[in-house]
Design a protein around this motif. Structure first.
Motif, short mmCIF file in Angstrom:
data_model
loop_
_atom_site.label_atom_id
_atom_site.label_comp_id
_atom_site.label_asym_id
_atom_site.label_seq_id
_atom_site.Cartn_x
_atom_site.Cartn_y
_atom_site.Cartn_z
N THR A 150 0.83 -1.21 0.00
CA THR A 150 0.00 0.00 0.00
C THR A 150 0.86 1.26 0.00
O THR A 150 0.49 2.27 -0.60
N TYR A 151 2.02 1.20 0.64
CA TYR A 151 2.93 2.35 0.67
C TYR A 151 3.45 2.65 -0.73
O TYR A 151 3.42 3.79 -1.20
N VAL A 152 3.95 1.62 -1.41
CA VAL A 152 4.47 1.79 -2.77
C VAL A 152 3.33 2.23 -3.69
O VAL A 152 3.52 3.13 -4.52
N GLY A 153 2.16 1.64 -3.54
CA GLY A 153 1.01 2.03 -4.35
C GLY A 153 0.66 3.49 -4.17
O GLY A 153 0.44 4.22 -5.15
N HIS A 154 0.63 3.94 -2.93
CA HIS A 154 0.30 5.34 -2.66
C HIS A 154 1.33 6.29 -3.28
O HIS A 154 0.99 7.28 -3.90
N HIS A 155 2.61 5.96 -3.10
CA HIS A 155 3.65 6.84 -3.62
C HIS A 155 3.78 6.77 -5.15
O HIS A 155 4.28 7.71 -5.76
#
Length: 181
Positions: free
Chosen positions: A96-101
């Motif tokens: 989710t972190y990579v997706g958000h960024h």
């Protein structure tokens, strides 16, 4: 007693995998942090992803506390299960972190004064230690898998408090910046 401790465990060299995973993961996150978000993305509200990050970090923190309590009680089986659960929630966090960024621009902190200094202190220590925890956690688990118990204990004494700090401050960073999404 652990059933694997009674058997001869074939030691494996996890070092190349740990190095590759660490470099690729930390490098990808570093690159994504410098890129603009995907323009015109509207499939869903991406501001839900930081909340999910905080939820996954909360579960990671709780699983790590459970793992710590279990090992202090010398319950290796429960300790191992909590550590695996922490790795699962950390993996979900990373997705989710990579997706958000990837999908959105970085959010700037909008506060000032003490709050700003506090936020940036927490953020910077969180980022530095998050990068450090990747190889530490992977090395800790590799040593456990190889039944290198003394070496596992030595590195886990560093890994556990750092990982607890990173997961806790991940939630704190979210709480502090969430008004500015």
């Amino acid at each position: 007693m652990d059933e694997r401790s009674n058997q001869q465990v074939k030691k494996r060299n996890y070092k190349p995998a740990i190095i590759i995973i660490s470099v690729v993961l930390i490098g990808a996150i570093g690159v994504l942090a410098g890129l603009p978000g995907v323009e015109g993305f509207d499939a869903f509200d991406v501001t839900i992803l930081p909340l999910m990050n905080a939820i996954f970090n909360t579960f990671t923190f709780l699983f790590l506390v459970g793992a710590l309590i279990a090992i202090l009680k010398r319950n290796v089986k429960v300790h191992r299960r909590f550590i695996y659960a922490a790795f699962v929630t950390t993996t979900f966090f990373l997705i989710t972190y990579v997706g958000h960024h990837f999908l959105s621009d970085s959010t700037a902190y909008g506060g000032s004064g003490f709050g700003m200094y506090f936020y940036y202190f927490i953020l910077i220590t969180h980022i530095v230690l998050a990068a450090a925890i990747v190889p530490l956690a992977l090395t800790s688990v590799a040593r456990a898998w190889n039944m290198e118990n003394e070496r596992h204990k030595r590195i886990a004494r560093w890994t556990m408090p750092i990982w607890l700090y990173v997961s806790f401050t991940g939630v704190l960073v979210y709480i502090l910046i969430s008004p500015y999404y």
